[in-house]
Design a protein around this motif. Sequence first.
Motif, PDB file in Angstrom:
ATOM      1  N   ARG A 138       0.839  -1.189   0.000  1.00  0.00           N
ATOM      2  CA  ARG A 138       0.000   0.000   0.000  1.00  0.00           C
ATOM      3  C   ARG A 138       0.877   1.243   0.000  1.00  0.00           C
ATOM      4  NH1 ARG A 138      -3.218   2.614   5.027  1.00  0.00           N
ATOM      5  NH2 ARG A 138      -1.072   2.667   5.712  1.00  0.00           N
ATOM      6  N   TYR A 139       0.497   2.223  -0.812  1.00  0.00           N
ATOM      7  CA  TYR A 139       1.148   3.528  -0.823  1.00  0.00           C
ATOM      8  C   TYR A 139       0.092   4.594  -0.520  1.00  0.00           C
ATOM      9  CZ  TYR A 139       5.217   1.502  -3.247  1.00  0.00           C
ATOM     10  OH  TYR A 139       6.315   0.762  -3.587  1.00  0.00           O
ATOM     11  N   THR A 140       0.497   5.647   0.159  1.00  0.00           N
ATOM     12  CA  THR A 140      -0.389   6.791   0.395  1.00  0.00           C
ATOM     13  C   THR A 140       0.385   8.079   0.129  1.00  0.00           C
ATOM     14  OG1 THR A 140       0.172   6.824   2.757  1.00  0.00           O
ATOM     15  CG2 THR A 140      -1.806   5.601   2.114  1.00  0.00           C
ATOM     16  N   GLY A 141      -0.360   9.137  -0.166  1.00  0.00           N
ATOM     17  CA  GLY A 141       0.255  10.450  -0.352  1.00  0.00           C
ATOM     18  C   GLY A 141       0.899  10.679  -1.701  1.00  0.00           C
ATOM     19  N   LEU A 142       0.767   9.741  -2.641  1.00  0.00           N
ATOM     20  CA  LEU A 142       1.425   9.892  -3.937  1.00  0.00           C
ATOM     21  C   LEU A 142       0.817  11.011  -4.776  1.00  0.00           C
ATOM     22  CD1 LEU A 142       1.954   6.160  -5.006  1.00  0.00           C
ATOM     23  CD2 LEU A 142       3.527   7.676  -3.798  1.00  0.00           C
ATOM     24  N   LEU A 143      -0.479  11.275  -4.576  1.00  0.00           N
ATOM     25  CA  LEU A 143      -1.155  12.280  -5.406  1.00  0.00           C
ATOM     26  C   LEU A 143      -1.144  13.674  -4.784  1.00  0.00           C
ATOM     27  CD1 LEU A 143      -4.291  10.254  -6.615  1.00  0.00           C
ATOM     28  CD2 LEU A 143      -2.025  10.434  -7.662  1.00  0.00           C
ATOM     29  N   ASN A 144      -0.646  13.796  -3.546  1.00  0.00           N
ATOM     30  CA  ASN A 144      -0.607  15.115  -2.918  1.00  0.00           C
ATOM     31  C   ASN A 144       0.312  16.059  -3.689  1.00  0.00           C
ATOM     32  OD1 ASN A 144      -2.295  14.162  -0.942  1.00  0.00           O
ATOM     33  ND2 ASN A 144      -0.649  13.688   0.498  1.00  0.00           N
ATOM     34  N   PRO A 146       2.626  14.962  -6.904  1.00  0.00           N
ATOM     35  CA  PRO A 146       3.270  13.966  -7.762  1.00  0.00           C
ATOM     36  C   PRO A 146       4.707  14.362  -8.107  1.00  0.00           C
ATOM     37  CG  PRO A 146       1.055  14.436  -8.549  1.00  0.00           C
ATOM     38  CD  PRO A 146       1.350  15.439  -7.483  1.00  0.00           C
ATOM     39  N   ASN A 147       5.627  13.411  -7.990  1.00  0.00           N
ATOM     40  CA  ASN A 147       7.025  13.696  -8.282  1.00  0.00           C
ATOM     41  C   ASN A 147       7.703  12.466  -8.860  1.00  0.00           C
ATOM     42  OD1 ASN A 147       8.439  12.204  -5.885  1.00  0.00           O
ATOM     43  ND2 ASN A 147       6.788  13.395  -4.944  1.00  0.00           N
ATOM     44  N   TYR A 148       8.854  12.701  -9.474  1.00  0.00           N
ATOM     45  CA  TYR A 148       9.564  11.618 -10.171  1.00  0.00           C
ATOM     46  C   TYR A 148      10.085  10.568  -9.195  1.00  0.00           C
ATOM     47  CZ  TYR A 148      12.826   9.228 -13.264  1.00  0.00           C
ATOM     48  OH  TYR A 148      13.488   8.271 -13.987  1.00  0.00           O
ATOM     49  N   THR A 236      -4.351  11.541 -12.581  1.00  0.00           N
ATOM     50  CA  THR A 236      -5.251  11.159 -11.502  1.00  0.00           C
ATOM     51  C   THR A 236      -5.406  12.275 -10.486  1.00  0.00           C
ATOM     52  OG1 THR A 236      -4.528   8.863 -11.791  1.00  0.00           O
ATOM     53  CG2 THR A 236      -5.761   9.371  -9.790  1.00  0.00           C
ATOM     54  N   ALA A 237      -4.321  12.986 -10.188  1.00  0.00           N
ATOM     55  CA  ALA A 237      -4.385  14.091  -9.232  1.00  0.00           C
ATOM     56  C   ALA A 237      -5.314  15.197  -9.734  1.00  0.00           C
ATOM     57  CB  ALA A 237      -2.986  14.652  -8.976  1.00  0.00           C
ATOM     58  N   VAL A 238      -5.176  15.556 -11.011  1.00  0.00           N
ATOM     59  CA  VAL A 238      -6.052  16.587 -11.584  1.00  0.00           C
ATOM     60  C   VAL A 238      -7.502  16.097 -11.598  1.00  0.00           C
ATOM     61  CG1 VAL A 238      -6.579  17.898 -13.677  1.00  0.00           C
ATOM     62  CG2 VAL A 238      -4.214  17.594 -12.969  1.00  0.00           C
ATOM     63  N   SER A 239      -7.697  14.835 -11.941  1.00  0.00           N
ATOM     64  CA  SER A 239      -9.050  14.277 -11.977  1.00  0.00           C
ATOM     65  C   SER A 239      -9.685  14.292 -10.590  1.00  0.00           C
ATOM     66  CB  SER A 239      -9.005  12.835 -12.506  1.00  0.00           C
ATOM     67  OG  SER A 239      -8.525  12.795 -13.835  1.00  0.00           O
ATOM     68  N   GLU A 240      -8.888  13.982  -9.562  1.00  0.00           N
ATOM     69  CA  GLU A 240      -9.421  13.993  -8.195  1.00  0.00           C
ATOM     70  C   GLU A 240      -9.898  15.392  -7.803  1.00  0.00           C
ATOM     71  OE1 GLU A 240      -7.952  13.581  -3.551  1.00  0.00           O
ATOM     72  OE2 GLU A 240      -6.553  13.134  -5.179  1.00  0.00           O
ATOM     73  N   HIS A 241      -9.071  16.403  -8.059  1.00  0.00           N
ATOM     74  CA  HIS A 241      -9.451  17.774  -7.695  1.00  0.00           C
ATOM     75  C   HIS A 241     -10.672  18.236  -8.486  1.00  0.00           C
ATOM     76  CE1 HIS A 241      -5.986  17.955  -5.231  1.00  0.00           C
ATOM     77  NE2 HIS A 241      -5.101  18.092  -6.205  1.00  0.00           N
ATOM     78  N   ALA A 242     -10.728  17.868  -9.770  1.00  0.00           N
ATOM     79  CA  ALA A 242     -11.886  18.251 -10.588  1.00  0.00           C
ATOM     80  C   ALA A 242     -13.156  17.574 -10.081  1.00  0.00           C
ATOM     81  CB  ALA A 242     -11.634  17.883 -12.048  1.00  0.00           C
ATOM     82  N   ALA A 243     -13.047  16.293  -9.728  1.00  0.00           N
ATOM     83  CA  ALA A 243     -14.210  15.563  -9.225  1.00  0.00           C
ATOM     84  C   ALA A 243     -14.671  16.134  -7.886  1.00  0.00           C
ATOM     85  CB  ALA A 243     -13.869  14.078  -9.072  1.00  0.00           C
ATOM     86  N   ARG A 244     -13.715  16.471  -7.012  1.00  0.00           N
ATOM     87  CA  ARG A 244     -14.086  17.032  -5.705  1.00  0.00           C
ATOM     88  C   ARG A 244     -14.700  18.428  -5.876  1.00  0.00           C
ATOM     89  NH1 ARG A 244      -9.875  15.901  -3.258  1.00  0.00           N
ATOM     90  NH2 ARG A 244     -10.708  14.076  -2.175  1.00  0.00           N
TER      91      ARG A 244
END
Length: 291
Positions: A138-144, A146-148, A236-244
């Motif tokens: 499990r990973y968390t915080g990856l979309l806060n 995003p980095n290489y 995914t990060a942009v999609s999350e913010h748009a959906a919220r």
Amino acid sequence: MATLRDIKRKIEAVKKTAQITRAMNMVAAAKLRGAQANMEKFHPYADKFREVIERLAAGVEQDGTFELLTPREEVRKIELVLLTADRGLCGSFNNNLIMLAEKFMEEKAAEGKEVTLICAGRKGHEYFRKRRFAIRKRYTGLLNKPNYEDAYNLGREVIELFQTGEADEVYLIYAQFVSMLRQVPTLIRLLPVVPESRGDEDRQIDYIFEPSHEVLLNDLLPNYVYVQILESFYQTAVSEHAARMTAMDNATNNCNEMVRDLTLVFNKARQASITKELMDIVGGAEALKKK
């Protein structure tokens, strides 16, 4: 029937909820602007990288020289990387990704293949840990942010799984950003690498490589996986913010509509109360006249 005090309390509660959802909408809009700017900057690079890999891979024989390009003769083990958000309150965003992952895993299980899950996001992990599916990590915080580095670590892990034979294929599910109102759950195969074909026009050109074709591919193929993962992070990060943002805007509108309905109920109840009091007064006055 609810009293005037109860109705007034409900109205105040709904107004406070509307203030919260309006604030969350503004926060999501601010985050969306930054995330979308980063995505738009990175997308041309990712697109060009895919084009380069396609041209390099076009002239390669599937003889096992390049392990990340060579499909396995028999696919028995599949690794699925699922990207979801760490938080909710974004409509059906997380649910759509989870349903696509669940459908994919059930289809592969029905074919007799073993599917293991890497959950990149708390919501996906919370859903699948309560069910019979095997979760590797499990990973968390990856979309806060995003980095290489995060993309490299995740990519390095799935490449090692593929190279050691723990996974014969690796797939990735993420949300592709189309518009503010449309985010499409997307399934792609990360390994073995199979770039999409863009037509036969460029394949007729004879390119000169420096260093050699083989050296370039050995160096670029792992980076291609990292770039694909980082691109999915941004999308995914942009999609999350748009959906919220959309969900909070709808919630605010619903709150305002509820306040209007409750205000109408409150006015009707108050009018009924005033009418009842007037009737009591008139009835009392008539009784006094008869005396």
